[in-house]
Design a protein around this motif. Sequence first.
Motif, mmCIF file in Angstrom:
data_model
loop_
_atom_site.group_PDB
_atom_site.id
_atom_site.type_symbol
_atom_site.label_atom_id
_atom_site.label_comp_id
_atom_site.label_asym_id
_atom_site.label_seq_id
_atom_site.Cartn_x
_atom_site.Cartn_y
_atom_site.Cartn_z
ATOM 1 N N UNK A 400 0.818 -1.207 0.000
ATOM 2 C CA UNK A 400 0.000 0.000 0.000
ATOM 3 C C UNK A 400 0.858 1.267 0.000
ATOM 4 N N UNK A 401 1.929 1.282 0.792
ATOM 5 C CA UNK A 401 2.786 2.466 0.849
ATOM 6 C C UNK A 401 3.386 2.759 -0.527
ATOM 7 N N UNK A 402 3.888 1.723 -1.185
ATOM 8 C CA UNK A 402 4.507 1.934 -2.500
ATOM 9 C C UNK A 402 3.464 2.317 -3.541
ATOM 10 N N UNK A 403 2.346 1.591 -3.572
ATOM 11 C CA UNK A 403 1.315 1.880 -4.568
ATOM 12 C C UNK A 403 0.746 3.279 -4.389
ATOM 13 N N UNK A 404 0.572 3.699 -3.135
ATOM 14 C CA UNK A 404 0.049 5.040 -2.886
ATOM 15 C C UNK A 404 0.993 6.104 -3.438
ATOM 16 N N UNK A 407 1.297 5.883 -7.396
ATOM 17 C CA UNK A 407 0.128 6.291 -8.166
ATOM 18 C C UNK A 407 -0.280 7.739 -7.933
ATOM 19 N N UNK A 408 -0.048 8.257 -6.726
ATOM 20 C CA UNK A 408 -0.604 9.561 -6.380
ATOM 21 C C UNK A 408 0.439 10.661 -6.176
ATOM 22 N N UNK A 409 1.728 10.326 -6.116
ATOM 23 C CA UNK A 409 2.750 11.350 -5.858
ATOM 24 C C UNK A 409 2.745 12.429 -6.932
ATOM 25 N N UNK A 410 2.599 12.019 -8.173
ATOM 26 C CA UNK A 410 2.612 13.004 -9.258
ATOM 27 C C UNK A 410 1.417 13.945 -9.153
ATOM 28 N N UNK A 430 -5.865 10.573 -17.402
ATOM 29 C CA UNK A 430 -5.026 9.609 -18.124
ATOM 30 C C UNK A 430 -4.646 8.438 -17.235
ATOM 31 N N UNK A 431 -4.225 8.730 -16.003
ATOM 32 C CA UNK A 431 -3.834 7.651 -15.092
ATOM 33 C C UNK A 431 -5.017 6.733 -14.789
ATOM 34 N N UNK A 432 -6.173 7.301 -14.519
ATOM 35 C CA UNK A 432 -7.346 6.506 -14.173
ATOM 36 C C UNK A 432 -7.797 5.636 -15.336
ATOM 37 N N UNK A 433 -7.965 6.248 -16.503
ATOM 38 C CA UNK A 433 -8.484 5.512 -17.656
ATOM 39 C C UNK A 433 -7.490 4.454 -18.128
ATOM 40 N N UNK A 434 -6.200 4.805 -18.180
ATOM 41 C CA UNK A 434 -5.188 3.847 -18.644
ATOM 42 C C UNK A 434 -5.091 2.654 -17.703
ATOM 43 N N UNK A 435 -5.087 2.906 -16.398
ATOM 44 C CA UNK A 435 -5.006 1.800 -15.437
ATOM 45 C C UNK A 435 -6.225 0.894 -15.535
#
Length: 618
Positions: A400-404, A407-410, A430-435
């Motif tokens: 969870x720490x890495x994925x958070x 995915x959200x740092x940018x 873009x991030x939401x639709x592509x994922x």
Amino acid sequence: MAQSWSFLDICESDFRPLVVIELAKSAKAETIEWFTKRIVDKKAKGGAQLLVKPLLTEKEGENIYLVGASHLRLLLGAETVGLVKECNDNSMRTFTYSSRKTFKGFADDNHDFLTMAECQYIIKHELENLRAKDEKMIPGYPQAKLYPGKSIVRRLLTSGILVQIFPLQDREELKKLCHSWYGRVKVGCQPLDEIRSYFGETIALYFAFLEYFTFALIPMAVIGIPYYVFAWEDFDKYVMFAIFNLLWSTVMLEVWKRICATMTYRWGTLLMKRQFEEPRPGFHGVLGINPITGREEPVYSSIKRQLRIYLVSLPFVCFCLYFSLYVMMIYFDLEEWALDYHEENDSNFSSLMLFVPSIIYAVVIEIMNRIYRYAAEFLTSWENHRLESSYQNHLILKVLVFNFLNCFASLFYIAFVLFDMHLLRQSLATLLITSQILNQLAESLLPYWLQKRYNKRMKKRLCSPKIDKDLSLAEQVNLEKEMGTYCGTFDDYLELFLQFGYVSLFSCVYPLAAVFAVLNNITEIYSDALKMCNVYKRPFAEPTANIGVWQLAFEIMSVISVVTNCILIGMSPQVNALFSDSKMEHILTVALVETTATSVMGVPDSCISGCQVLAPKP
């Protein structure tokens, strides 16, 4: 209880296969004989007192056995595992064989009192609790050491002698479930009670949460569509949507607690007592005495484990986080390059090039998440946690720490460092639709293709002229043992967790996020149902009272979303205009609102808990 075991007859003419055991082809005859004898032996002799029958197949060298149990044995096993059933007075109580007549639907000739999933869970529990007595090793394998109290099944698995244990499918019940679940397109609720009866509470709760989350997103989607249409480029109008977003993310999780408690009370798992947790199969150490149970079992120093966590795992995770941030900065360099290219050329092609960096970055994020997942599993296993719950908690924390951050740092950087709301909207979309596209390719098209292959192979085998009743069962077992193994709900909950983050954190600048989430989840329900029924082997049922540590993960994300939306509101031109003379006063006011909003998050919880106390029991 002891008297009940003593008169239990292990011989039953009407054998009903429930669980399949596959031993290695190289397994020695004396090992197989010893293991099957322990399965059928009486409880007083340390056996499981179950029924075992070898599966007759055309292939030579295969060691496959079917395990079942008499009706009486299953009832006594239900008492052992502490199943909770509904009584004639509509109350829920732990089942006991002595008071069996007081339970609703019970009859001596009613073999449907226990669901097939419950029967398989009981057999799994009994097999896993087969323990060594005086044996020092597994017969035929001197290197496979045993000691008093060691789980025989776990030792056989780690030694490679036992290939797999899995529950058998009920083809008729599965066909009915498929038809009512995903066999026809309908607008309505899933058959959660049927899913629970067939797959158990853990799977049913996941689909219940997926369904609830999808319905909870509808208000956000309904409000988001006109908000997006009429305020397409007016980023100043996101304040009201941010306030609604803040309230929604808090209330949604609190209402789920009530719904979850109602379901699990009806299913009997809310009142089910948690059993003493056994050491996980991968746990190893020096042979010693457990100070709590007094049994002889592997003992591993907690100091060594902590050293591994803090000196190896933690630095590795920090390095991965740093690498993720480094990749993020490369993405921003690409964004700057694409913007410069568009300003120089100003063409349709250059306009399309503006989306390329975000698409590339979204693909890289998915690849990094999957690679890191394997590394996190290896590290967590290497830490040598004694209990499965401890292993899962450490693994979930790492992932969870890495994925958070990945995915959200940018998005945080764009919002609170660059202050570029246009780029934030573009990146989030873009991030939401592509994922979602990548996940659907992996979870919808691939399972559909696997199902097609599975159906063709099954039809080809069933066209054999040698088919009879026994062979059809053999064909079913051979087909099921070749299917993939369902690895649990971890990845499914992780996907929903990240989706919840995209919607709750920054959807005020891209209101269509909830719309895409709803469309994705509707497809997810059908694709996941298809996988459970036709792609993977049937998993063992696991009683559970809630979604576990994922509830805490979603609540933490909700708190972060409150803080994020408060800051976004504080950054809006409307609020800035109120504090044009004093920036410090502006910052302090926003901080005060954040603290107040975070504190007030407990109010919905208290209200819903109060309603739960005042409301009649379900």
